[in-house]
Each structure stands twice: as C-alpha cells, then as structure tokens.
Design a protein around this motif. Structure first.
Motif, mmCIF file in Angstrom:
data_model
loop_
_atom_site.group_PDB
_atom_site.id
_atom_site.type_symbol
_atom_site.label_atom_id
_atom_site.label_comp_id
_atom_site.label_asym_id
_atom_site.label_seq_id
_atom_site.Cartn_x
_atom_site.Cartn_y
_atom_site.Cartn_z
ATOM 1 N N GLN A 52 0.730 -1.214 0.084
ATOM 2 C CA GLN A 52 -0.080 0.043 -0.093
ATOM 3 C C GLN A 52 0.952 1.369 -0.018
ATOM 4 O OE1 GLN A 52 -0.613 -2.674 1.985
ATOM 5 N NE2 GLN A 52 -2.410 -3.658 1.590
ATOM 6 N N ASN A 53 1.965 1.373 0.655
ATOM 7 C CA ASN A 53 2.836 2.358 0.875
ATOM 8 C C ASN A 53 3.386 2.641 -0.662
ATOM 9 O OD1 ASN A 53 2.315 2.449 3.675
ATOM 10 N ND2 ASN A 53 4.417 1.670 4.347
ATOM 11 N N LEU A 54 3.786 1.279 -1.265
ATOM 12 C CA LEU A 54 4.345 1.717 -2.714
ATOM 13 C C LEU A 54 3.336 2.377 -3.623
ATOM 14 C CD1 LEU A 54 6.262 -1.572 -3.230
ATOM 15 C CD2 LEU A 54 7.309 0.606 -3.461
ATOM 16 N N GLN A 55 2.238 1.679 -3.570
ATOM 17 C CA GLN A 55 0.997 2.535 -4.316
ATOM 18 C C GLN A 55 0.877 3.855 -4.043
ATOM 19 O OE1 GLN A 55 -2.501 0.363 -3.632
ATOM 20 N NE2 GLN A 55 -2.153 -1.359 -5.209
ATOM 21 N N ALA A 56 0.991 4.225 -2.835
ATOM 22 C CA ALA A 56 0.911 5.892 -2.387
ATOM 23 C C ALA A 56 2.014 6.611 -2.843
ATOM 24 C CB ALA A 56 0.770 5.876 -0.943
ATOM 25 N N VAL A 57 3.269 6.023 -2.779
ATOM 26 C CA VAL A 57 4.513 6.741 -3.379
ATOM 27 C C VAL A 57 4.332 6.867 -4.904
ATOM 28 C CG1 VAL A 57 6.950 6.695 -3.407
ATOM 29 C CG2 VAL A 57 5.788 6.178 -1.128
ATOM 30 N N THR A 58 3.926 5.892 -5.623
ATOM 31 C CA THR A 58 3.836 5.811 -7.015
ATOM 32 C C THR A 58 2.565 6.858 -7.390
ATOM 33 O OG1 THR A 58 4.236 3.634 -6.955
ATOM 34 C CG2 THR A 58 3.395 4.620 -9.052
ATOM 35 N N ALA A 59 1.692 7.132 -6.481
ATOM 36 C CA ALA A 59 0.618 8.079 -7.035
ATOM 37 C C ALA A 59 1.272 9.290 -6.748
ATOM 38 C CB ALA A 59 -0.420 7.821 -6.129
ATOM 39 N N SER A 60 1.898 9.635 -5.600
ATOM 40 C CA SER A 60 2.642 10.983 -5.201
ATOM 41 C C SER A 60 3.395 11.300 -6.630
ATOM 42 C CB SER A 60 3.114 11.084 -4.027
ATOM 43 O OG SER A 60 2.247 10.792 -2.994
ATOM 44 N N ILE A 61 4.412 10.453 -7.079
ATOM 45 C CA ILE A 61 5.240 10.664 -8.033
ATOM 46 C C ILE A 61 4.269 10.959 -9.441
ATOM 47 C CG2 ILE A 61 6.914 9.662 -9.790
ATOM 48 C CD1 ILE A 61 7.990 7.976 -7.183
ATOM 49 N N ALA A 62 3.414 10.463 -9.706
ATOM 50 C CA ALA A 62 2.406 10.575 -10.856
ATOM 51 C C ALA A 62 1.855 11.946 -10.811
ATOM 52 C CB ALA A 62 1.435 9.546 -10.730
ATOM 53 N N ALA A 63 1.497 12.224 -9.686
ATOM 54 C CA ALA A 63 0.810 13.680 -9.507
ATOM 55 C C ALA A 63 1.870 14.766 -9.676
ATOM 56 C CB ALA A 63 0.193 13.739 -7.918
ATOM 57 N N ALA A 64 2.987 14.592 -9.025
ATOM 58 C CA ALA A 64 4.005 15.531 -9.242
ATOM 59 C C ALA A 64 4.352 15.734 -10.780
ATOM 60 C CB ALA A 64 5.119 15.370 -8.369
ATOM 61 N N ALA A 65 4.426 14.465 -11.342
ATOM 62 C CA ALA A 65 5.015 14.618 -12.693
ATOM 63 C C ALA A 65 3.720 15.398 -13.567
ATOM 64 C CB ALA A 65 5.054 13.156 -13.296
ATOM 65 N N THR A 66 2.571 14.905 -13.506
ATOM 66 C CA THR A 66 1.339 15.524 -14.153
ATOM 67 C C THR A 66 1.521 17.074 -13.988
ATOM 68 O OG1 THR A 66 -0.050 13.559 -13.891
ATOM 69 C CG2 THR A 66 -0.971 15.449 -14.425
ATOM 70 N N GLU A 67 1.659 17.429 -12.672
ATOM 71 C CA GLU A 67 1.530 18.831 -12.438
ATOM 72 C C GLU A 67 2.840 19.670 -13.247
ATOM 73 O OE1 GLU A 67 2.992 21.911 -8.646
ATOM 74 O OE2 GLU A 67 2.641 19.528 -8.242
ATOM 75 N N ALA A 68 4.016 18.866 -13.454
ATOM 76 C CA ALA A 68 5.120 19.400 -14.223
ATOM 77 C C ALA A 68 4.758 19.242 -15.833
ATOM 78 C CB ALA A 68 6.358 18.635 -13.577
ATOM 79 N N GLY A 69 3.690 18.577 -16.265
ATOM 80 C CA GLY A 69 3.593 18.433 -17.733
ATOM 81 C C GLY A 69 4.487 17.163 -18.160
ATOM 82 N N ARG A 70 4.867 16.219 -17.078
ATOM 83 C CA ARG A 70 5.605 15.271 -17.485
ATOM 84 C C ARG A 70 4.730 13.767 -17.602
ATOM 85 N NH1 ARG A 70 10.634 15.140 -13.714
ATOM 86 N NH2 ARG A 70 11.171 13.427 -14.851
ATOM 87 N N ALA A 71 5.216 12.755 -18.281
ATOM 88 C CA ALA A 71 4.752 11.507 -17.968
ATOM 89 C C ALA A 71 5.342 11.006 -16.665
ATOM 90 C CB ALA A 71 4.909 10.550 -19.093
ATOM 91 N N PRO A 72 4.443 10.297 -16.180
ATOM 92 C CA PRO A 72 4.666 9.664 -14.924
ATOM 93 C C PRO A 72 5.873 8.706 -14.970
ATOM 94 C CG PRO A 72 2.314 9.751 -14.675
ATOM 95 C CD PRO A 72 2.794 10.092 -16.295
ATOM 96 N N ASP A 73 5.957 8.023 -16.111
ATOM 97 C CA ASP A 73 6.971 6.750 -16.260
ATOM 98 C C ASP A 73 8.398 7.404 -16.665
ATOM 99 O OD1 ASP A 73 6.599 7.585 -18.802
ATOM 100 O OD2 ASP A 73 5.978 5.825 -19.662
#
Length: 234
Positions: A6-27
C-alpha cells in the motif's frame, strides 16, 4: 498484513501527481526504494509488489542483502549504492552493485573502473554534487564538477549517467525547488558540453514533489515505503 504494498502504491501516486503537475509523463520518473536498515524480507515484500530498484547506504548490509535476496529466489533486481564511499571499499561496490550515486572524486571513479569485473555490464555512475555548500555534506563543489565529469566519462567499465544531490533541508516548496533547479542547471550545462547524461537523482520523501517538478528522473524514497527506521546504537 504488511503495509509495504500500500505504501508503494501511495508513493507511486505521489510521483505521478507531481509529474502531471510538471507536464511530464509519470513513467519518466523512476522510484528507487531505499531499503537501508530493513532486512531482506521487507525488500522481498516490495519485490512481490512490483518494485525492482533498491538503494543501499551501508556496504556490508547491502552486500548481505543482495546475497540473501538471491537465496530467497527474488527475480533480477537493480541495486544502487547511495552511501559515502571509502577508497578501501570500492572493490565490493564494483563487484555487487549496478549503480553508484555518490562518486565525488576521480580516485574513487578510477578504482571502481579498475575493479569492475570483466563479466559485468559497465557500472552506472552519478556524480554527487554538494549543491548547498554544506561542510557536513559529501559531494563535488559545483565549480569543480565539469572537470570531474569529463574525466569520469572517459574511464572504461563505467557509464556516466548523471548527477545526484542531497540539498540542505528546506520546509518551503519554493526553497526546495531552488536547490533542485541549481542541480538541473549543472546537468543541462554538462549535456551542452557533449556528455550524454540522462539521470537526475534527486528528491526524497520530504521533497519529492519539488524534485519531480524540477526534472528528477529518479527519486530515492525510504521511510514512506518501509516505515520509520531504527538505527543501531553506537
């Protein structure tokens, strides 16, 4: 039930949100799970949840863990050494790890190059930069970085991938961004000089968002995945 998946899922979601904010692909941002002080079983649980890249700060602990995970039947993992490097410890680093993030001296790079076993792929290298100029922090000074980078890039058995930094802690988001922006500027300068860099290793649990917004391609996250650490008493 372990909280690690669950922690990994939450961290991955945080990375994806920050990437989206920056106009970047999460991957475009790789998660490096920092497993120092946690045993092989905790790492095995993260592996079962899909994590493949792990960072270790302490050499003997890391080597022991690499061996133990093989015994547990873990799939091929990517191991990153992210701790300080002493000259007399370069051989086991060169023999067991895939990446090293903390090269700050030409002598260390030369030893890693010489001691990398012939049958292994080149050791992937990031240069650690003391971006905040703290006396207590490791890292090459920004004004000495270019000379070191070109020397390391020319060494056999190593591939210079990019830069790493641990800025001075800052609570304000814009202060966090400013430090990471300095590292990104140095990275862009080296690329302009012809070095084929592709990695900015920056950002931890407390400043992940600022790092990703400023271009991190790899974030080093530990406690948000594995929980609070208990360090052995000296």
């Amino acid at each position: 039930m372990s909280p690690i998946p669950q922690n990994l899922q939450a961290v991955t979601a945080s990375i994806a949100a920050a990437a989206t904010e920056a106009g970047r692909a999460p991957d475009t941002v790789q998660l490096l799970a920092v497993s120092k002080t946690f045993g092989p079983q905790a790492v095995h649980e993260a592996v079962a949840a899909g994590q493949r890249a792990f960072g270790e700060n302490y050499l003997q602990e890391g080597v022991d863990k690499i061996r133990a995970l093989k015994d547990l039947g873990a799939p091929a993992l990517e191991w990153h050494f992210i701790g300080p490097i002493q000259s007399n410890k370069t051989r086991p680093i060169a023999e067991h790890f895939d990446w090293v993030h903390t090269v700050e001296r030409e002598k260390i790079a030369q030893r890693l190059s010489e001691q990398r076993p012939a049958g292994l792929a080149p050791l992937q290298i990031c240069l650690q930069v003391n971006i905040s100029g703290e006396a207590s922090k490791s890292g090459v000074a920004p004004h000495e970085l270019a000379a070191l980078a070109h020397k390391v890039a020319a060494l056999p058995n190593l591939t210079l991938r990019g830069l790493m930094a641990i800025p001075e802690p800052a609570e304000q988001f814009e202060q966090q961004r400013a430090a990471f922006a300095q590292l990104r500027a140095l990275y862009d300068q080296l690329r302009a000089e012809g070095l084929a860099l592709d990695t900015l290793s920056m950002g931890m649990s407390s400043d992940l968002r600022a790092a990703v917004v400023e271009g991190a391609t790899m974030v080093r996250i530990g406690s948000a995945i594995f929980g609070s650490r208990t360090y052995p008493k000296a």
